[in-house]
Design a protein around this motif. Structure first.
Motif, PDB file in Angstrom:
ATOM      1  N   LEU A  12       0.841  -1.193   0.000  1.00 33.44           N
ATOM      2  CA  LEU A  12       0.000   0.000   0.000  1.00 33.44           C
ATOM      3  C   LEU A  12       0.879   1.245   0.000  1.00 33.44           C
ATOM      4  CD1 LEU A  12      -2.576  -0.965   2.788  1.00 33.44           C
ATOM      5  CD2 LEU A  12      -2.924  -1.080   0.313  1.00 33.44           C
ATOM      6  N   PHE A  13       0.443   2.252  -0.740  1.00 36.07           N
ATOM      7  CA  PHE A  13       1.185   3.506  -0.792  1.00 36.07           C
ATOM      8  C   PHE A  13       0.279   4.677  -0.453  1.00 36.07           C
ATOM      9  CE2 PHE A  13       3.413   0.665  -3.667  1.00 36.07           C
ATOM     10  CZ  PHE A  13       4.744   0.891  -3.370  1.00 36.07           C
ATOM     11  N   ASP A  14       0.778   5.557   0.404  1.00 40.05           N
ATOM     12  CA  ASP A  14       0.170   6.871   0.543  1.00 40.05           C
ATOM     13  C   ASP A  14       0.428   7.624  -0.763  1.00 40.05           C
ATOM     14  OD1 ASP A  14      -0.953   9.169   1.987  1.00 40.05           O
ATOM     15  OD2 ASP A  14       1.105   9.929   1.949  1.00 40.05           O
ATOM     16  N   THR A 118      -5.024   6.517   0.782  1.00 40.81           N
ATOM     17  CA  THR A 118      -4.789   7.945   0.966  1.00 40.81           C
ATOM     18  C   THR A 118      -5.968   8.618   1.643  1.00 40.81           C
ATOM     19  OG1 THR A 118      -4.443  10.044  -0.223  1.00 40.81           O
ATOM     20  CG2 THR A 118      -5.644   8.315  -1.388  1.00 40.81           C
ATOM     21  N   ASN A 119      -5.693   9.684   2.388  1.00 45.81           N
ATOM     22  CA  ASN A 119      -6.764  10.496   2.963  1.00 45.81           C
ATOM     23  C   ASN A 119      -7.241  11.561   1.993  1.00 45.81           C
ATOM     24  OD1 ASN A 119      -7.062   9.161   5.394  1.00 45.81           O
ATOM     25  ND2 ASN A 119      -5.673  10.499   6.522  1.00 45.81           N
ATOM     26  N   LYS A 120      -6.681  11.582   0.794  1.00 52.48           N
ATOM     27  CA  LYS A 120      -7.158  12.466  -0.264  1.00 52.48           C
ATOM     28  C   LYS A 120      -8.406  11.837  -0.887  1.00 52.48           C
ATOM     29  CE  LYS A 120      -4.894  14.871  -4.149  1.00 52.48           C
ATOM     30  NZ  LYS A 120      -3.892  15.654  -3.408  1.00 52.48           N
ATOM     31  N   ARG A 136      -2.325   3.246 -13.739  1.00 48.73           N
ATOM     32  CA  ARG A 136      -2.214   1.893 -14.314  1.00 48.73           C
ATOM     33  C   ARG A 136      -1.462   0.921 -13.407  1.00 48.73           C
ATOM     34  NH1 ARG A 136       3.008   1.894 -16.970  1.00 48.73           N
ATOM     35  NH2 ARG A 136       3.896   3.994 -16.883  1.00 48.73           N
ATOM     36  N   HIS A 137      -0.722   1.432 -12.446  1.00 49.49           N
ATOM     37  CA  HIS A 137       0.084   0.561 -11.587  1.00 49.49           C
ATOM     38  C   HIS A 137      -0.717  -0.031 -10.421  1.00 49.49           C
ATOM     39  CE1 HIS A 137       3.804   1.732 -13.564  1.00 49.49           C
ATOM     40  NE2 HIS A 137       3.435   2.994 -13.471  1.00 49.49           N
ATOM     41  N   PHE A 138      -1.917   0.483 -10.157  1.00 47.66           N
ATOM     42  CA  PHE A 138      -2.618   0.139  -8.920  1.00 47.66           C
ATOM     43  C   PHE A 138      -3.952  -0.572  -9.177  1.00 47.66           C
ATOM     44  CE2 PHE A 138      -0.049   3.957  -8.174  1.00 47.66           C
ATOM     45  CZ  PHE A 138       0.813   3.441  -7.213  1.00 47.66           C
ATOM     46  N   LEU A 139      -4.172  -1.644  -8.431  1.00 51.35           N
ATOM     47  CA  LEU A 139      -5.428  -2.378  -8.540  1.00 51.35           C
ATOM     48  C   LEU A 139      -6.546  -1.700  -7.772  1.00 51.35           C
ATOM     49  CD1 LEU A 139      -4.505  -6.171  -8.416  1.00 51.35           C
ATOM     50  CD2 LEU A 139      -5.078  -4.739 -10.381  1.00 51.35           C
ATOM     51  N   ALA A 140      -6.202  -0.835  -6.827  1.00 51.36           N
ATOM     52  CA  ALA A 140      -7.236  -0.137  -6.057  1.00 51.36           C
ATOM     53  C   ALA A 140      -6.702   1.209  -5.598  1.00 51.36           C
ATOM     54  CB  ALA A 140      -7.659  -0.972  -4.850  1.00 51.36           C
ATOM     55  N   VAL A 141      -7.596   2.178  -5.527  1.00 50.85           N
ATOM     56  CA  VAL A 141      -7.300   3.485  -4.942  1.00 50.85           C
ATOM     57  C   VAL A 141      -8.345   3.717  -3.858  1.00 50.85           C
ATOM     58  CG1 VAL A 141      -7.134   5.975  -5.314  1.00 50.85           C
ATOM     59  CG2 VAL A 141      -6.301   4.387  -7.069  1.00 50.85           C
ATOM     60  N   ALA A 142      -7.906   3.679  -2.608  1.00 53.68           N
ATOM     61  CA  ALA A 142      -8.831   3.770  -1.480  1.00 53.68           C
ATOM     62  C   ALA A 142      -8.675   5.108  -0.778  1.00 53.68           C
ATOM     63  CB  ALA A 142      -8.571   2.629  -0.491  1.00 53.68           C
ATOM     64  N   GLY A 143      -9.515   6.060  -1.180  1.00 49.41           N
ATOM     65  CA  GLY A 143      -9.604   7.315  -0.447  1.00 49.41           C
ATOM     66  C   GLY A 143     -10.534   7.137   0.744  1.00 49.41           C
ATOM     67  N   PRO A 144     -10.690   8.166   1.578  1.00 50.18           N
ATOM     68  CA  PRO A 144     -11.505   8.036   2.790  1.00 50.18           C
ATOM     69  C   PRO A 144     -12.977   7.793   2.512  1.00 50.18           C
ATOM     70  CG  PRO A 144     -10.871  10.324   2.421  1.00 50.18           C
ATOM     71  CD  PRO A 144     -10.096   9.502   1.452  1.00 50.18           C
ATOM     72  N   ASP A 145     -13.438   8.160   1.318  1.00 54.13           N
ATOM     73  CA  ASP A 145     -14.837   7.973   0.956  1.00 54.13           C
ATOM     74  C   ASP A 145     -15.145   6.538   0.542  1.00 54.13           C
ATOM     75  OD1 ASP A 145     -14.564   8.551  -2.455  1.00 54.13           O
ATOM     76  OD2 ASP A 145     -13.007   9.195  -1.075  1.00 54.13           O
ATOM     77  N   ASP A 180       0.003   7.489   8.450  1.00 56.52           N
ATOM     78  CA  ASP A 180       0.438   6.238   7.819  1.00 56.52           C
ATOM     79  C   ASP A 180       1.019   5.285   8.853  1.00 56.52           C
ATOM     80  OD1 ASP A 180      -0.116   7.345   5.187  1.00 56.52           O
ATOM     81  OD2 ASP A 180       1.716   8.504   5.453  1.00 56.52           O
ATOM     82  N   ALA A 181       1.909   5.804   9.694  1.00 56.60           N
ATOM     83  CA  ALA A 181       2.544   4.966  10.712  1.00 56.60           C
ATOM     84  C   ALA A 181       1.524   4.456  11.722  1.00 56.60           C
ATOM     85  CB  ALA A 181       3.644   5.752  11.418  1.00 56.60           C
ATOM     86  N   GLU A 182       0.601   5.325  12.153  1.00 57.07           N
ATOM     87  CA  GLU A 182      -0.388   4.937  13.152  1.00 57.07           C
ATOM     88  C   GLU A 182      -1.379   3.931  12.584  1.00 57.07           C
ATOM     89  OE1 GLU A 182      -2.103   8.531  14.681  1.00 57.07           O
ATOM     90  OE2 GLU A 182      -0.126   9.366  15.179  1.00 57.07           O
TER      91      GLU A 182
END
Length: 237
Positions: A12-14, A118-120, A136-145, A180-182
């Protein structure tokens, strides 16, 4: 043929401050709004440390630094103006950090599933990733919504992994700041932290498992985490 030694693992990446240096456009939007309000622009080096806290925190900082009414900065109307301007300028100056594309490609070749946590807001995240040809590199983009709780909740990371079809027990978080750390600690995931991101406090105080000074070091950090994982598993056998 590449060794598929990362099969079954999710990374997972921020987004802001980890994958992308988005400060130029976020601070640019802030300063355009401040000027429209008759206020002096914020100093970029001070504003960039607040990027991980969201647009409302950026606005509050800009108004406070100008000695203006901070309550005005918290208005929904001003927040909407921020989003409209930022959407129009989202990739004017933002760029992926050096080594991002090559590292993501190598991780994928090794079998890793890649996702963004991401929180964006998700639509803005996907727009930025699309504009920079990174989506194209990511299977999912999980924002807070798209999750039940945003970082620093571990639920954000676990649900992001699930969205990508992965296993939270075999996932690693890569980020740059306290949320991210928490969140990684809360999700019981190893965490790699960048030293070039937007944290307002020293990154070495955040409790990351590995600190990296360049994005190219992500792969080596992951290798170290996996080696420790398999040693622990062997000792339990």
């Amino acid at each position: 043929m590449s060794l598929r030694d990362l099969d079954g693992w999710t990374v997972l990446f921020d987004l802001d401050g980890t994958l992308v240096d988005s400060a130029p456009d976020l601070v640019g939007t802030l300063n355009r709004l401040l000027v429209e309000e008759g206020l002096p622009p914020a100093r970029p080096e001070a504003a960039r440390t607040l990027i991980g806290s969201g647009a409302r925190a950026l606005l509050a900082h800009g108004f406070e630094a100008a000695g203006a009414d901070v309550e005005r900065a918290r208005s929904d109307a001003l927040f909407e103006r921020f989003l409209v301007d930022y959407t129009a300028h989202i990739a004017d100056g933002s760029r992926a950090f050096e080594g991002v594309v090559e590292t993501l490609e190598r991780l994928a070749e090794r079998g890793a599933v890649l996702a963004v946590a991401t929180n964006k807001r998700s639509d803005l995240s996907e727009l930025l990733l699309d504009r920079l040809d990174l989506r194209r590199h990511f299977l999912a983009v999980a924002g807070p919504d798209r999750v039940s709780a945003r970082k620093p909740s571990g639920a954000h990371l676990k649900e992001a992994v699930a969205m990508a079809g992965g296993d939270p027990a075999r996932a690693i978080m890569v980020g740059d700041a306290a949320p991210d750390a928490e969140a990684a600690r809360d999700a019981d995931m190893p965490c790699v932290l960048t030293t070039f991101g937007y944290t307002p406090v020293p990154v070495d105080t955040l409790g990351g498992d590995v600190l990296i000074d360049a994005f190219e070091d992500v792969e080596e950090a992951i290798d170290g985490i996996l080696a420790e994982f398999y040693v622990r598993r062997a000792l339990k056998a």
